[in-house]
Design a protein around this motif. Structure first.
Motif, PDB file in Angstrom:
ATOM      1  N   GLY A  77      42.601  28.699 -45.953  1.00  0.00           N
ATOM      2  CA  GLY A  77      42.899  30.356 -46.218  1.00  0.00           C
ATOM      3  C   GLY A  77      44.113  30.573 -44.998  1.00  0.00           C
ATOM      4  O   GLY A  77      45.076  31.462 -45.311  1.00  0.00           O
ATOM      5  N   ALA A  78      44.283  29.853 -43.793  1.00  0.00           N
ATOM      6  CA  ALA A  78      45.094  30.454 -42.766  1.00  0.00           C
ATOM      7  C   ALA A  78      46.525  29.913 -43.355  1.00  0.00           C
ATOM      8  O   ALA A  78      47.461  30.529 -43.246  1.00  0.00           O
ATOM      9  N   ALA A 132      51.793  31.589 -45.558  1.00  0.00           N
ATOM     10  CA  ALA A 132      52.986  31.471 -46.368  1.00  0.00           C
ATOM     11  C   ALA A 132      53.252  32.835 -46.856  1.00  0.00           C
ATOM     12  O   ALA A 132      54.285  33.163 -47.100  1.00  0.00           O
ATOM     13  N   PHE A 133      52.224  33.379 -47.511  1.00  0.00           N
ATOM     14  CA  PHE A 133      52.269  34.607 -48.026  1.00  0.00           C
ATOM     15  C   PHE A 133      52.845  35.819 -47.253  1.00  0.00           C
ATOM     16  O   PHE A 133      53.664  36.539 -47.315  1.00  0.00           O
ATOM     17  N   SER A 134      52.464  35.704 -45.845  1.00  0.00           N
ATOM     18  CA  SER A 134      52.795  36.717 -44.864  1.00  0.00           C
ATOM     19  C   SER A 134      54.431  36.381 -44.514  1.00  0.00           C
ATOM     20  O   SER A 134      55.177  37.256 -44.351  1.00  0.00           O
ATOM     21  N   VAL A 135      54.579  35.263 -44.449  1.00  0.00           N
ATOM     22  CA  VAL A 135      56.229  34.835 -44.229  1.00  0.00           C
ATOM     23  C   VAL A 135      56.860  35.578 -45.261  1.00  0.00           C
ATOM     24  O   VAL A 135      58.167  36.452 -44.909  1.00  0.00           O
ATOM     25  N   ALA A 153      48.982  36.275 -39.232  1.00  0.00           N
ATOM     26  CA  ALA A 153      49.952  36.623 -37.879  1.00  0.00           C
ATOM     27  C   ALA A 153      50.925  35.770 -37.571  1.00  0.00           C
ATOM     28  O   ALA A 153      51.992  36.097 -37.342  1.00  0.00           O
ATOM     29  N   LEU A 154      50.502  34.593 -37.770  1.00  0.00           N
ATOM     30  CA  LEU A 154      51.494  33.551 -37.310  1.00  0.00           C
ATOM     31  C   LEU A 154      52.704  33.442 -38.489  1.00  0.00           C
ATOM     32  O   LEU A 154      53.702  33.038 -37.982  1.00  0.00           O
ATOM     33  N   GLY A 155      52.386  33.645 -39.665  1.00  0.00           N
ATOM     34  CA  GLY A 155      53.248  33.663 -40.692  1.00  0.00           C
ATOM     35  C   GLY A 155      54.030  34.763 -40.335  1.00  0.00           C
ATOM     36  O   GLY A 155      55.538  34.648 -40.555  1.00  0.00           O
TER      37      GLY A 155
END
Length: 420
Positions: free
Chosen positions: A226-227, A232-235, A356-358
């Motif tokens: 999930g992470a 990838a989605f958030s990037v 958040a990381l993405g």
């Protein structure tokens, strides 16, 4: 008094699934509907747009806090009472936000309402437990579709309401009325409890979350996957608006918002991930979702200045990520219904952490190296997710981990490590 789910885990009634989906859409909308209003808020409260942006940040922070601090209570608390309290608090905070005299009050009200509007993350495990193993994926997919539509369409609705009324405050009033309406309908349609009456203190509920992650391989796999997919989605979505506004395309800020509507076909199609998970299993659907997400990133990268290619890539990414989300939640809800809310808490916190990381990685890479570098990072996250799927397909080694599910306030799973 209606019995708890623990004593009557029969199949979910269709009307309940529909109600859960609608309730999830209305409540998750409270996180996202303020985003198109930030410019109007900045103008109305006479602050900079950067300062108004604190409202969006407060919404995300509050939602994460609510998932951590409130969702675990659903395993032991009275669901009707908990739901009524959360809906009442959210409605009240929305009214405070609508009347906020300054940006500080509005930001604090947003933090409060986003903390208490975590009902979607309570309803999803309840619906999954009601459904039973044979229909778990289908029900999770339908409730997840409601969340996707709520988060997507809320931006369009709030913008239209603000344009029609001439005031951003009216959008908050509409949200307060919609949330309060649920208070009159939803609690009475819920079972009394998700599990047995709580004998575990609140502190032990929270302290047991890491032990659940240690004890259950299925939860570790789902959390890591999930992470990766949400990173990838958030990037992609973190840098899309900048890419569209770049000189090569030159679109205004409304174009990025339009992409939310243009990806509705993918959001609707992602509902098929639930039945497919029931039929073929979470690993197969997760692998297919990763392949679609990777394909979408490839299309967007190979034709970066083609609006049609960007729309196609966004749709493939949405359906891929949504399918993985549904499959992973179905996987974790098969661990043990007595800890369903808590495993969902762990899963969603990992997912938000990946997001958040993405967002950070995508924004930094785009600013430094442009669109190709950002998409390469998104592809790297997808590749890591693929490795997780491949590794998880191997038989698990005999576990030497003690039975900490009971220590975390649950009961021992009926199947080894709750794998699905």
């Amino acid at each position: 008094m209606e019995p708890s789910l623990r004593s009557s885990p029969g199949p979910a009634r269709p009307v309940n699934v529909l109600l859960f989906a609608v309730a999830g859409a209305v409540t998750v909308a409270n996180i996202y509907f303020p985003q198109p209003l930030l410019a109007a808020v900045a103008h109305g409260l006479d602050v900079s747009e950067r300062t108004a942006g604190l409202i969006a940040s407060a919404a995300q922070i509050g939602y994460a806090l609510g998932i951590l601090l409130l969702v675990p209570l659903a395993d032991t608390a009275r669901l009707r009472r908990l739901t009524s309290l959360l809906l009442a608090l959210t409605s009240g905070a929305l009214l405070v936000a609508a009347a906020a005299p300054d940006v500080l009050t509005l930001t604090l009200a947003t933090l409060a309402l986003s903390t208490t509007t975590v009902l979607p993350q309570i309803l999803t495990p309840v619906a999954a437990v009601l459904a039973g193993p044979g229909r778990r994926g289908r029900v999770v997919g339908l409730v997840g579709l409601g969340l996707t539509l709520g988060s997507t369409l809320s931006r369009t609705v709030s913008g239209a309401v603000t344009d029609a009324s001439g005031s951003w405050r009216v959008a908050y009033l509409v949200a307060a009325v919609a949330t309060a309406t649920l208070l009159c309908v939803l609690p009475r349609r819920l079972p009394e409890r998700l599990g047995p009456p709580g004998r575990t203190s609140y502190a032990k509920l929270l302290a047991g979350l890491p032990r659940l992650l240690t004890a259950h391989r299925a939860l570790r796999v789902a959390a890591l996957l999930g992470a990766c997919v949400f990173a990838a989605f958030s990037v992609f979505w973190a840098v899309l608006a900048f890419h569209l506004a770049a000189p090569a395309l030159g679109y205004g800020p409304g174009a990025a918002g339009l992409f939310g509507v243009l990806t509705l076909p993918a959001a609707l199609l992602s509902a098929t991930a639930g039945p497919l998970t029931d039929r073929y299993g979470a690993p197969a659907v997760s692998a297919a979702g990763l392949a679609l997400a990777g394909l979408g990133l490839g299309v967007a990268g190979l034709a970066p200045y083609s609006p049609a290619a960007l729309v196609a890539g966004a749709n493939l990414l949405v359906i891929g990520v949504s399918s993985c989300q549904v499959a992973n939640q179905a996987r974790v809800f098969g661990i043990d219904q007595a800890v369903a809310a808590r495993v969902n808490t762990v899963f969603m916190l990992a997912t938000f952490g990946g997001g958040a990381l993405g967002t950070f990685a995508g924004s930094w890479l785009y600013a430094a190296y442009g669109w190709p570098a950002a998409l390469f990072a998104a592809g790297a996250f997808v590749a890591v997710g693929a490795l997780v799927v491949v590794r998880s397909a191997r038989p698990a080694a005999p576990s030497c981990v003690p039975d900490v599910t009971r220590e975390a306030g649950g009961v021992r799973p009926r199947t080894p490590q709750g794998e699905s």
